[in-house]
Scaffold this motif. Sequence first.
Motif, PDB file in Angstrom:
ATOM      1  N   GLU A  95       0.837  -1.199   0.000  1.00 60.69           N
ATOM      2  CA  GLU A  95       0.000   0.000   0.000  1.00 60.69           C
ATOM      3  C   GLU A  95       0.867   1.242   0.000  1.00 60.69           C
ATOM      4  OE1 GLU A  95      -3.774  -1.512   2.684  1.00 60.69           O
ATOM      5  OE2 GLU A  95      -2.328  -0.152   3.602  1.00 60.69           O
ATOM      6  N   ARG A  96       0.365   2.285  -0.651  1.00 64.95           N
ATOM      7  CA  ARG A  96       0.956   3.624  -0.544  1.00 64.95           C
ATOM      8  C   ARG A  96      -0.027   4.490   0.210  1.00 64.95           C
ATOM      9  NH1 ARG A  96       2.573   5.846  -6.120  1.00 64.95           N
ATOM     10  NH2 ARG A  96       2.514   7.714  -4.843  1.00 64.95           N
ATOM     11  N   VAL A  97       0.443   5.103   1.292  1.00 62.91           N
ATOM     12  CA  VAL A  97      -0.413   5.881   2.182  1.00 62.91           C
ATOM     13  C   VAL A  97       0.181   7.272   2.327  1.00 62.91           C
ATOM     14  CG1 VAL A  97      -1.377   5.993   4.512  1.00 62.91           C
ATOM     15  CG2 VAL A  97      -1.016   3.770   3.427  1.00 62.91           C
ATOM     16  N   VAL A  98      -0.653   8.312   2.235  1.00 64.47           N
ATOM     17  CA  VAL A  98      -0.201   9.680   2.465  1.00 64.47           C
ATOM     18  C   VAL A  98       0.106   9.803   3.955  1.00 64.47           C
ATOM     19  CG1 VAL A  98      -0.813  12.117   2.332  1.00 64.47           C
ATOM     20  CG2 VAL A  98      -1.607  10.533   0.582  1.00 64.47           C
ATOM     21  N   GLN A  99       1.345  10.156   4.295  1.00 68.62           N
ATOM     22  CA  GLN A  99       1.776  10.163   5.688  1.00 68.62           C
ATOM     23  C   GLN A  99       0.961  11.109   6.562  1.00 68.62           C
ATOM     24  OE1 GLN A  99       6.014  10.975   5.468  1.00 68.62           O
ATOM     25  NE2 GLN A  99       6.453   8.847   5.935  1.00 68.62           N
ATOM     26  N   GLU A 100       0.716  12.307   6.092  1.00 74.31           N
ATOM     27  CA  GLU A 100       0.068  13.319   6.913  1.00 74.31           C
ATOM     28  C   GLU A 100      -1.379  12.985   7.233  1.00 74.31           C
ATOM     29  OE1 GLU A 100       1.635  14.127   3.993  1.00 74.31           O
ATOM     30  OE2 GLU A 100       3.508  14.767   4.925  1.00 74.31           O
TER      31      GLU A 100
END
Length: 155
Positions: A95-100
């Motif tokens: 998965e790629r998740v937006v950190q903020e």
Amino acid sequence: AQVILALAYSGCLGRGLARSAEGTSGGTRMAAAGGEYSPPLHNEGYRLCRIMCVKRNGWTLQNFCRAQYSAICVKEPRIGYRSQKCVAAGVEWVERVVQETGCCVEATVRTKGQNGRPDTDNETRAFCMKFCDDPLDRERDFTTKEVFSLCRQHM
């Protein structure tokens, strides 16, 4: 100014701002309106149209729903995005998740050693036609409560 603020609080960006302002994290919640239980997920939100309706990602509604609620994920921080390697019964993915914000924007099933990607089923196609036909809807972020209501029948 109020319109811009309202737009900023919709979608993953808004949930991340609201979460940091409140000092709370996602996790298990009771919905305020109906008191409905929503089990925890690994992320705050999901771009389901990108995840489910792109064939190369390899998801069907059934395997996505079963995997998300039983997965174990290992986080790997990167600049801007956080990468997670996840494993559940019968499926492994990244998965790629937006950190903020904690919003999952991409999830790709790992098919190394298998014979290609699984074909999409009728339920997945129906979901994509219903929720993802409009270009604006394709970028919509589904909350954990919306994911649970969608996945309830598949668990």
